[in-house]
Motif scaffolding. Sequence first.
Motif, PDB file in Angstrom:
ATOM      1  N   TYR A 211      19.499-110.342 -17.886  1.00 16.36           N
ATOM      2  CA  TYR A 211      19.520-111.016 -16.494  1.00 16.36           C
ATOM      3  C   TYR A 211      21.253-110.926 -16.109  1.00 16.36           C
ATOM      4  CZ  TYR A 211      14.867-112.939 -16.565  1.00 16.36           C
ATOM      5  OH  TYR A 211      13.454-113.576 -16.733  1.00 16.36           O
ATOM      6  N   HIS A 212      21.721-110.455 -17.471  1.00 14.11           N
ATOM      7  CA  HIS A 212      23.361-110.640 -16.340  1.00 14.11           C
ATOM      8  C   HIS A 212      24.019-109.605 -15.608  1.00 14.11           C
ATOM      9  CE1 HIS A 212      23.391-106.663 -19.478  1.00 14.11           C
ATOM     10  NE2 HIS A 212      24.677-106.610 -18.776  1.00 14.11           N
ATOM     11  N   HIS A 213      23.378-109.256 -14.519  1.00 16.59           N
ATOM     12  CA  HIS A 213      23.206-108.575 -13.272  1.00 16.59           C
ATOM     13  C   HIS A 213      22.240-108.697 -12.255  1.00 16.59           C
ATOM     14  CE1 HIS A 213      25.914-105.292 -14.314  1.00 16.59           C
ATOM     15  NE2 HIS A 213      24.994-105.115 -15.017  1.00 16.59           N
ATOM     16  N   SER A 214      21.355-109.920 -12.547  1.00 19.02           N
ATOM     17  CA  SER A 214      20.375-110.921 -11.806  1.00 19.02           C
ATOM     18  C   SER A 214      20.376-111.660 -12.233  1.00 19.02           C
ATOM     19  CB  SER A 214      19.154-109.874 -12.383  1.00 19.02           C
ATOM     20  OG  SER A 214      18.689-109.927 -13.317  1.00 19.02           O
ATOM     21  N   LEU A 215      21.370-112.574 -12.002  1.00 24.18           N
ATOM     22  CA  LEU A 215      21.873-113.988 -11.624  1.00 24.18           C
ATOM     23  C   LEU A 215      20.457-114.739 -11.073  1.00 24.18           C
ATOM     24  CD1 LEU A 215      24.838-114.378 -12.566  1.00 24.18           C
ATOM     25  CD2 LEU A 215      23.314-114.927 -14.139  1.00 24.18           C
ATOM     26  N   ASP A 216      20.483-114.203  -9.677  1.00 19.50           N
ATOM     27  CA  ASP A 216      19.804-114.606  -9.056  1.00 19.50           C
ATOM     28  C   ASP A 216      18.316-115.185  -8.944  1.00 19.50           C
ATOM     29  OD1 ASP A 216      19.206-111.593  -7.023  1.00 19.50           O
ATOM     30  OD2 ASP A 216      19.780-112.151  -8.862  1.00 19.50           O
ATOM     31  N   VAL A 217      17.430-113.990 -10.009  1.00 26.30           N
ATOM     32  CA  VAL A 217      16.177-114.070 -10.157  1.00 26.30           C
ATOM     33  C   VAL A 217      16.441-115.089 -11.710  1.00 26.30           C
ATOM     34  CG1 VAL A 217      15.365-112.585  -8.747  1.00 26.30           C
ATOM     35  CG2 VAL A 217      15.941-112.628 -11.238  1.00 26.30           C
ATOM     36  N   ASN A 222      19.045-120.893 -20.401  1.00 27.11           N
ATOM     37  CA  ASN A 222      20.710-120.503 -20.591  1.00 27.11           C
ATOM     38  C   ASN A 222      21.454-120.166 -19.057  1.00 27.11           C
ATOM     39  OD1 ASN A 222      20.135-120.647 -23.098  1.00 27.11           O
ATOM     40  ND2 ASN A 222      18.281-119.652 -22.772  1.00 27.11           N
ATOM     41  N   GLU A 223      21.306-120.530 -18.347  1.00 27.00           N
ATOM     42  CA  GLU A 223      22.025-119.904 -17.400  1.00 27.00           C
ATOM     43  C   GLU A 223      23.764-120.631 -16.958  1.00 27.00           C
ATOM     44  OE1 GLU A 223      22.049-122.609 -13.910  1.00 27.00           O
ATOM     45  OE2 GLU A 223      22.039-121.183 -12.370  1.00 27.00           O
ATOM     46  N   ILE A 224      24.063-121.422 -17.703  1.00 26.34           N
ATOM     47  CA  ILE A 224      25.486-120.497 -18.357  1.00 26.34           C
ATOM     48  C   ILE A 224      25.309-119.694 -18.926  1.00 26.34           C
ATOM     49  CG2 ILE A 224      27.495-122.638 -19.154  1.00 26.34           C
ATOM     50  CD1 ILE A 224      26.375-122.900 -16.592  1.00 26.34           C
ATOM     51  N   ILE A 225      25.245-119.475 -19.792  1.00 29.20           N
ATOM     52  CA  ILE A 225      25.801-118.823 -21.435  1.00 29.20           C
ATOM     53  C   ILE A 225      25.814-117.248 -20.285  1.00 29.20           C
ATOM     54  CG2 ILE A 225      23.008-118.179 -22.635  1.00 29.20           C
ATOM     55  CD1 ILE A 225      25.047-118.301 -25.126  1.00 29.20           C
ATOM     56  N   VAL A 229      28.709-114.743 -19.300  1.00 31.23           N
ATOM     57  CA  VAL A 229      28.765-113.133 -19.580  1.00 31.23           C
ATOM     58  C   VAL A 229      28.582-112.302 -19.055  1.00 31.23           C
ATOM     59  CG1 VAL A 229      27.376-111.759 -20.834  1.00 31.23           C
ATOM     60  CG2 VAL A 229      26.981-113.242 -21.770  1.00 31.23           C
ATOM     61  N   ALA A 230      28.068-112.866 -17.618  1.00 25.68           N
ATOM     62  CA  ALA A 230      28.297-111.899 -15.875  1.00 25.68           C
ATOM     63  C   ALA A 230      29.812-112.036 -15.609  1.00 25.68           C
ATOM     64  CB  ALA A 230      27.263-112.734 -15.207  1.00 25.68           C
ATOM     65  N   ALA A 231      30.552-112.883 -16.920  1.00 21.47           N
ATOM     66  CA  ALA A 231      31.762-112.951 -15.523  1.00 21.47           C
ATOM     67  C   ALA A 231      32.505-112.476 -16.296  1.00 21.47           C
ATOM     68  CB  ALA A 231      32.197-114.339 -16.056  1.00 21.47           C
ATOM     69  N   ALA A 232      32.454-112.503 -18.054  1.00 16.98           N
ATOM     70  CA  ALA A 232      32.918-111.531 -19.105  1.00 16.98           C
ATOM     71  C   ALA A 232      32.587-110.325 -19.085  1.00 16.98           C
ATOM     72  CB  ALA A 232      33.022-112.375 -19.926  1.00 16.98           C
ATOM     73  N   LEU A 252      31.309-111.150  -7.966  1.00 14.02           N
ATOM     74  CA  LEU A 252      30.871-111.811  -8.832  1.00 14.02           C
ATOM     75  C   LEU A 252      30.550-112.918  -7.415  1.00 14.02           C
ATOM     76  CD1 LEU A 252      32.189-113.075 -12.738  1.00 14.02           C
ATOM     77  CD2 LEU A 252      30.304-112.249 -11.762  1.00 14.02           C
ATOM     78  N   ASP A 253      29.877-113.608  -7.297  1.00  9.96           N
ATOM     79  CA  ASP A 253      28.898-114.091  -6.487  1.00  9.96           C
ATOM     80  C   ASP A 253      30.087-115.950  -6.467  1.00  9.96           C
ATOM     81  OD1 ASP A 253      26.101-116.051  -5.066  1.00  9.96           O
ATOM     82  OD2 ASP A 253      28.334-117.636  -5.411  1.00  9.96           O
ATOM     83  N   PRO A 254      31.501-116.445  -5.636  1.00 15.80           N
ATOM     84  CA  PRO A 254      32.071-116.900  -6.150  1.00 15.80           C
ATOM     85  C   PRO A 254      31.519-118.583  -6.504  1.00 15.80           C
ATOM     86  CG  PRO A 254      32.324-116.909  -3.550  1.00 15.80           C
ATOM     87  CD  PRO A 254      30.743-115.784  -4.386  1.00 15.80           C
ATOM     88  N   GLY A 255      29.569-118.673  -6.561  1.00 13.21           N
ATOM     89  CA  GLY A 255      29.488-120.473  -7.102  1.00 13.21           C
ATOM     90  C   GLY A 255      29.458-119.757  -8.521  1.00 13.21           C
TER      91      GLY A 255
END
Lengths: 288, 306
Positions: A211-217, A222-225, A229-232, A252-255
């Motif tokens: 999910y590191h490219h599809s956080l919205d779904v 484990n959302e935070i981790i 990873v997506a931010a890193a 990255l979404d500012p959220g």
Amino acid sequence: MQENDYARKIKTYIVSMPSLPTTVAKVMEICNNPKTSPTDLDRVISLDPVLMGKVLKLINSAYYGFQNQVTSLVRAIIMLGVNTVKNLALNTAVLDKLSDKSGFRALNMEGFWRHSLCTGVVAKLIARKRGVDAQHLDEYFAAGLLHDIGKVPLNNILSNEYIRAMSLADRERIALYLAEKRTIDMDHAEAGSMIADAWHLDGPIADSIKYHHSLDVYEGPNEIIVMAVAAADYYANREGIGFSGCLYPEKLDPGIYEKLGISKTWLEEIDSLVSTEIEKASVFLNIK
Amino acid sequence: MFTVKIWGDRGSMPVPGPDTVIFGGNTSCLEIRCGKKLVIIDAGSGIRSLGDWIAKNDLKNGPIDADIFLTHTHWDHIMGFPMFTPIYIPGTTLRIHGPVNFEDETLEQIIGSQLSYRYWPVRQDELAAKIKYQSLKETQLDLGDGVIVKTKYLNHPVLCLGYRIEYEGKAMATAYDHEPFINLFPVDPKDPDYDPVIAEEGNKAATEENARVESFFHGADLLIHDTQYSAKEYRASKIGWGHSSFEHAINAANRAKVKHLLLFHHDPNRSDMELQELELFYKEKVKNKSSLKIDASREGQTFTLA
């Protein structure tokens, strides 16, 4: 070639997934030394995303049948002993070396390795910044290190198609995973997810790969981790540390910054810390 | 009926002779009877006499049928197998279970390789018994007739399992060969390899694994625990050898509310006189402080749990 042929080829490949050859010599050197310390062993294995995944896969496989999942190498070494883990790593590395001489094709192996390492290091720094429990820091590192593992089969067995995907991403200035999807009908998150399944990885590592490219779904626990990873990943791509094949990562979404409790400024300020960590690793593995 | 008989309790190597008459010189072998079920733990040199006893006493009641659980495949725990008489008796059925590391050969190859002409005059293929080998992990098995076997990985230089057998509301457990888990990573900040996060994770992992071992034998009516060394011997030169001290075993058994602790896997150099002194010393130590009963294991001794 039909789309389902791509999928079949990738599946076949995943069964005998190779390790990254750069580290093999170092692993052999460390593991063949009877005086190897637990620290050396932990270091050399945890710096190679493929090898680390494989060693954890073996330890968590039905072969040992541990009642509790072993998620860190430190724990694995304490539970199974230096010799067993050393042998696991040695066998894995040597077998892989024998079974795959081709190495990387479209993507540059060293660049990929550095990108993966940077993502692991930054994910761990984010976790530290958030005050995450020491026992979970390694999970952030491992999740970051392995997040792009799906690029290995795409790159190695569909190298011509992968070069096309990279050109498409360049031409249209889009993120690589979108171009992969259009060219191969499968992106590296999906391929990575197949590897995670094959290696019996679950929890935050598997979720970060997928999910590191599809956080919205993403709806799991484990959302935070996954966000870390997506931010890193974004940080590594933006700073050009290593090369993941993606020149135009999605912003990255500012959220996400808000949820992670970090700011863009903080991410800009960690440069020297990141390069120190990567430098330590590079010296250790003799990659310059 | 739930009984445990000791046929061998010595560690590392058989040591026959005048100094080992009381506690015995054979390496580990336990005979466990749960009703009609026969369970054997380990095939050290003690299994030879057990095999002869079985052939003489059990065979007349019908073919021999037993489960053999190996704690691990170090030689002192498998060396008696070629001299276990039932393997030469037609009609015998044996199920041999044990842990095997992933890079090793199969259990059958490891045990069976002792039965090849270079080591022994009879080959594995020539045995009369029907033998089934089963590689074992951390798990729970139902042997039928109400006999439950639980396993737990211990800390030894090779993959090693502790066994817990439950029958008719009673439990016996083994924790040998075993050394308490320790943090293998540097904890001294002055050490060049020191990493605070790894040091902490290492401490946590060792503590948690030790707690898991204790919960594995928690409340056991009989615990047979590795006590090859004294704490002083252990600290001086035996760390990492995969064996426990008397002190560790007693404290762990006490914390786990074990009823009866059997000091086991005696060092081959330990004479009867030394063991008697040690047994007395540790019995005195816990006297009036704990309800834990302590004895040093003696070859030939039988314990009735139910």
